[in-house]
Design a protein around this motif. Structure first.
Motif, PDB file in Angstrom:
ATOM      1  N   GLY A 144      10.803  15.327 -39.000  1.00 10.77           N
ATOM      2  CA  GLY A 144      11.848  14.983 -39.953  1.00 10.77           C
ATOM      3  C   GLY A 144      13.207  15.490 -39.550  1.00 10.77           C
ATOM      4  O   GLY A 144      14.006  15.909 -40.398  1.00 10.77           O
ATOM      5  N   ALA A 145      13.486  15.435 -38.251  1.00 13.20           N
ATOM      6  CA  ALA A 145      14.750  15.943 -37.726  1.00 13.20           C
ATOM      7  C   ALA A 145      15.101  15.190 -36.448  1.00 13.20           C
ATOM      8  O   ALA A 145      14.222  14.620 -35.794  1.00 13.20           O
ATOM      9  CB  ALA A 145      14.650  17.435 -37.425  1.00 13.20           C
ATOM     10  N   PRO A 146      16.386  15.159 -36.081  1.00 13.02           N
ATOM     11  CA  PRO A 146      16.749  14.524 -34.811  1.00 13.02           C
ATOM     12  C   PRO A 146      16.129  15.271 -33.632  1.00 13.02           C
ATOM     13  O   PRO A 146      15.964  16.490 -33.671  1.00 13.02           O
ATOM     14  CB  PRO A 146      18.279  14.608 -34.786  1.00 13.02           C
ATOM     15  CG  PRO A 146      18.632  15.700 -35.732  1.00 13.02           C
ATOM     16  CD  PRO A 146      17.567  15.699 -36.776  1.00 13.02           C
ATOM     17  N   VAL A 147      15.774  14.518 -32.605  1.00 12.55           N
ATOM     18  CA  VAL A 147      15.198  15.087 -31.391  1.00 12.55           C
ATOM     19  C   VAL A 147      16.143  14.784 -30.233  1.00 12.55           C
ATOM     20  O   VAL A 147      16.541  13.628 -30.042  1.00 12.55           O
ATOM     21  CB  VAL A 147      13.798  14.497 -31.109  1.00 12.55           C
ATOM     22  CG1 VAL A 147      13.234  15.079 -29.809  1.00 12.55           C
ATOM     23  CG2 VAL A 147      12.854  14.772 -32.272  1.00 12.55           C
ATOM     24  N   LEU A 148      16.507  15.808 -29.468  1.00 15.95           N
ATOM     25  CA  LEU A 148      17.275  15.612 -28.237  1.00 15.95           C
ATOM     26  C   LEU A 148      16.287  15.330 -27.118  1.00 15.95           C
ATOM     27  O   LEU A 148      15.419  16.155 -26.828  1.00 15.95           O
ATOM     28  CB  LEU A 148      18.109  16.856 -27.901  1.00 15.95           C
ATOM     29  CG  LEU A 148      19.545  16.886 -28.433  1.00 15.95           C
ATOM     30  CD1 LEU A 148      19.566  16.784 -29.953  1.00 15.95           C
ATOM     31  CD2 LEU A 148      20.256  18.160 -27.981  1.00 15.95           C
ATOM     32  N   VAL A 149      16.412  14.167 -26.504  1.00 18.99           N
ATOM     33  CA  VAL A 149      15.438  13.694 -25.524  1.00 18.99           C
ATOM     34  C   VAL A 149      16.103  13.541 -24.162  1.00 18.99           C
ATOM     35  O   VAL A 149      17.128  12.856 -24.045  1.00 18.99           O
ATOM     36  CB  VAL A 149      14.834  12.338 -25.953  1.00 18.99           C
ATOM     37  CG1 VAL A 149      13.775  11.886 -24.945  1.00 18.99           C
ATOM     38  CG2 VAL A 149      14.245  12.432 -27.349  1.00 18.99           C
ATOM     39  N   GLY A 150      15.525  14.145 -23.135  1.00 17.00           N
ATOM     40  CA  GLY A 150      16.016  13.984 -21.779  1.00 17.00           C
ATOM     41  C   GLY A 150      15.458  12.733 -21.145  1.00 17.00           C
ATOM     42  O   GLY A 150      14.239  12.523 -21.131  1.00 17.00           O
ATOM     43  N   ALA A 151      16.342  11.859 -20.609  1.00 19.56           N
ATOM     44  CA  ALA A 151      15.888  10.594 -20.019  1.00 19.56           C
ATOM     45  C   ALA A 151      16.840  10.181 -18.906  1.00 19.56           C
ATOM     46  O   ALA A 151      18.026  10.513 -18.925  1.00 19.56           O
ATOM     47  CB  ALA A 151      15.822   9.502 -21.081  1.00 19.56           C
ATOM     48  N   MET A 152      16.308   9.426 -17.944  1.00 23.58           N
ATOM     49  CA  MET A 152      17.092   8.870 -16.853  1.00 23.58           C
ATOM     50  C   MET A 152      17.464   7.424 -17.182  1.00 23.58           C
ATOM     51  O   MET A 152      16.615   6.635 -17.607  1.00 23.58           O
ATOM     52  CB  MET A 152      16.311   8.901 -15.542  1.00 23.58           C
ATOM     53  CG  MET A 152      16.176  10.281 -14.948  1.00 23.58           C
ATOM     54  SD  MET A 152      17.739  10.870 -14.248  1.00 23.58           S
ATOM     55  CE  MET A 152      17.209  12.513 -13.699  1.00 23.58           C
ATOM     56  N   SER A 153      18.734   7.099 -16.958  1.00 20.37           N
ATOM     57  CA  SER A 153      19.219   5.748 -17.168  1.00 20.37           C
ATOM     58  C   SER A 153      19.657   5.164 -15.830  1.00 20.37           C
ATOM     59  O   SER A 153      20.307   5.854 -15.032  1.00 20.37           O
ATOM     60  CB  SER A 153      20.391   5.754 -18.150  1.00 20.37           C
ATOM     61  OG  SER A 153      20.973   4.475 -18.256  1.00 20.37           O
ATOM     62  N   TYR A 154      19.311   3.915 -15.565  1.00 19.96           N
ATOM     63  CA  TYR A 154      19.652   3.244 -14.305  1.00 19.96           C
ATOM     64  C   TYR A 154      20.596   2.086 -14.585  1.00 19.96           C
ATOM     65  O   TYR A 154      20.353   1.271 -15.491  1.00 19.96           O
ATOM     66  CB  TYR A 154      18.398   2.735 -13.605  1.00 19.96           C
ATOM     67  CG  TYR A 154      17.500   3.834 -13.086  1.00 19.96           C
ATOM     68  CD1 TYR A 154      17.530   4.213 -11.750  1.00 19.96           C
ATOM     69  CD2 TYR A 154      16.631   4.506 -13.942  1.00 19.96           C
ATOM     70  CE1 TYR A 154      16.712   5.224 -11.273  1.00 19.96           C
ATOM     71  CE2 TYR A 154      15.811   5.521 -13.482  1.00 19.96           C
ATOM     72  CZ  TYR A 154      15.856   5.873 -12.142  1.00 19.96           C
ATOM     73  OH  TYR A 154      15.045   6.886 -11.680  1.00 19.96           O
TER      74      TYR A 154
END
Length: 526
Positions: A302-312
């Motif tokens: 029930g809270a925002p999640v900071l997510v690490g991801a690679m963008s191409y």
């Protein structure tokens, strides 16, 4: 004859002395962490360089650098699976220490610095400190942004001098270490020459530099309330390359750990949950299956999640931290500003390919991000916005990067990182020590979140309040203080580093002029 034999013996001992000096400074850093070994190693180096010419100084500085960086940077060989990068990086970093040895050899021959008075002794200590800091600053900023690992300040997380980081920054804290080392060297030399007063002055000053910073005030209390943070370490199999190649395994691990966290603390009790760098092995903004896992985790807490991801995009990739709000999805993101040369992108790729094919291990270069050094999240449990100062992985070593986030309103520092490729090397612990120094320098709590460890909560005084063990699935929960004041170090900004570089250059130039003048006088007498 006896004097000549003693001189030869001294020359023969300088190489092992410089080797021991480099190893001593290395021992000050994690994993050993004997902070007091750094000034002792510098004292040994300063003694070995005494009365040397610039070429001899360069050679001895190179030996010192190799002894320091060979064990310190071994984690690069672990990450690559071969020694190519390790050898290359060690060689390049050691060349800066060769430059230091040459510069100090030149400066130490300035006429008034050679006198046996107490005033000259203090001048030598300051000159040694300025040149060390100038070279260290250059090494940490050039070329391609430099490589700050091995800065003396990063060995001082448990030293009594630590509070000075809030006033003098990384440069200032390194300067104190160098000054202590120079003082010990001068005291030892004065004792050998039976100059008791000079020895007492140097020893007293070195002792005062070590102890006095303890009295400096360090503010650490909350100024804008607190932020209840959940830091999730999902863990990755030690065969990390296979793990990241198995679609959604890493994302699933972090979603699973977040569900466990939600069961422990209850839904809606956290303001934000932070996942590490690369926690989503497939970008949830593009891959529905990944988005489903992230959304389920966000809904559970029930809270925002900071997510690490690679963008191409457009033939390059970007390293992002994305704010994922339950019921809304992906929103604002922070894009890493300082990619690591030769680790995340390859400068001079075509030229270096003629030397080694290892450059092609990185198929797609990581491009630098733009925009603010912050992320704004809506603190779920408090129903208000909070600004975070952001840095991804090695950005924790760059004080200017984190300073920008603090000056842009960041009230807590967040460092997502992925240490999986470094296995059980010293890299993660070195990074943790860097985070502790940065917390003090910027007067902010710092949350470091790793895929495999070390995940940690660091208070604004540089104390690790909670941490995880390596290669375990775990999570931490903490109420971190939100702070808005700006430290003296951040107000000074880049000025101390620029002053050190300018001072080092001027001292080296003055040493050259002094040497030329001395040579001319000798020729006239002849």
């Amino acid at each position: 004859m006896v004097v000549r034999m003693r001189s030869r013996a001294r020359h023969l001992l300088t190489l092992p002395a410089c080797t021991c000096a480099g190893l001593a400074v290395w021992a000050a850093f994690p994993p050993i962490g004997a902070w007091w070994a750094a000034p002792l190693g510098l004292a040994l180096l300063a003694s070995a360089l005494r009365d040397r010419g610039p070429w001899a100084g360069a050679g001895l500085g190179l030996v010192f650098g190799v002894a320091l960086f060979t064990p310190m940077l071994h984690f690069t060989a672990v990450a690559m699976g071969n020694p190519v990068g390790w050898v290359a990086l060690t060689a390049v970093e050691s060349l800066y220490l060769a430059a230091f040895g040459a510069a100090w050899a030149l400066a130490s021959r300035i006429g008034h610095l050679e006198r046996p008075t107490a005033t000259a002794l203090l001048a030598r200590m300051l000159a040694f400190t300025v040149i060390w800091c100038g070279v260290e600053e250059l090494r940490s900023s050039w070329p391609w942004g430099g490589f700050p690992f091995g800065r003396l300040a990063f060995a001082m997380a448990d030293a009594p001098m630590l509070p000075f980081a809030a006033y003098g920054g990384i440069v200032g804290l390194s300067a104190l270490v160098a000054l202590v080392g120079a003082g010990v060297a001068e005291a030892a030399h004065a004792l050998r020459r039976r100059r008791a007063f000079n020895a007492l002055v140097a020893a007293a000053l070195a002792g005062a530099v070590v102890v006095a910073p303890v009295a400096l005030p360090m503010e650490s209390s909350a100024q804008d309330g607190t932020l209840r943070v959940g830091a999730v370490q999902g863990n990755v199999a030690e065969e990390f390359e296979d793990a990241f190649n198995r679609a959604l395994e890493v994302t699933g691990n972090h979603a699973e750990a977040t569900l466990t966290l939600a069961e422990t603390v209850g839904r809606g009790t956290l303001d934000v949950v932070i996942w590490p760098e690369n926690a989503a092995d497939l970008d949830p903004r593009d891959v529905p299956a990944s988005a489903t896992l992230v959304e389920a985790a966000a809904q559970a807490v029930g809270a925002p999640v900071l997510v690490g991801a690679m963008s191409y995009a457009d033939g390059v990739r970007y390293n992002d931290m994305v704010v994922w709000t339950p019921g809304v999805g992906a929103g604002e993101y922070y894009r890493k500003h300082r990619p690591v040369p030769f680790a995340e992108y390859i400068p001079l790729r075509e030229q270096l390919r003629h030397i080694t094919e290892q450059v092609d291990r990185i198929g797609t270069d990581l491009a630098p991000g733009t925009g603010p050094q912050t992320l704004t999240i809506h603190a779920a449990a408090q129903d208000r916005d909070v600004t975070l100062a952001m840095g991804i992985c090695f950005e924790v070593a760059y004080e200017d990067t984190l300073r920008a986030g603090v000056e842009q309103g960041g009230e807590v520092i967040v460092i997502p990182t992925n240490n999986a490729s470094f296995l059980h090397s010293s890299e993660a612990e070195q990074q943790l020590a860097q985070g502790r120094i940065q917390a003090v320098m910027h007067g902010r709590a710092l949350v470091q979140v790793s895929t495999v460890g070390v995940t940690a909560i660091i208070n604004p005084r540089g104390v690790v309040e909670q941490r995880t063990q390596a290669y375990t699935q775990a999570s931490l929960v903490a109420d971190v203080p939100l702070r808005t004041s700006i430290t003296v170090a951040d107000r000074l900004g880049a000025a101390p580093g620029l002053a050190a570089q300018l001072g080092a250059a001027l001292l080296a130039a003055a040493g050259m002029v002094s040497g030329v003048s001395r040579l001319r006088r000798r020729r006239r007498r002849a």
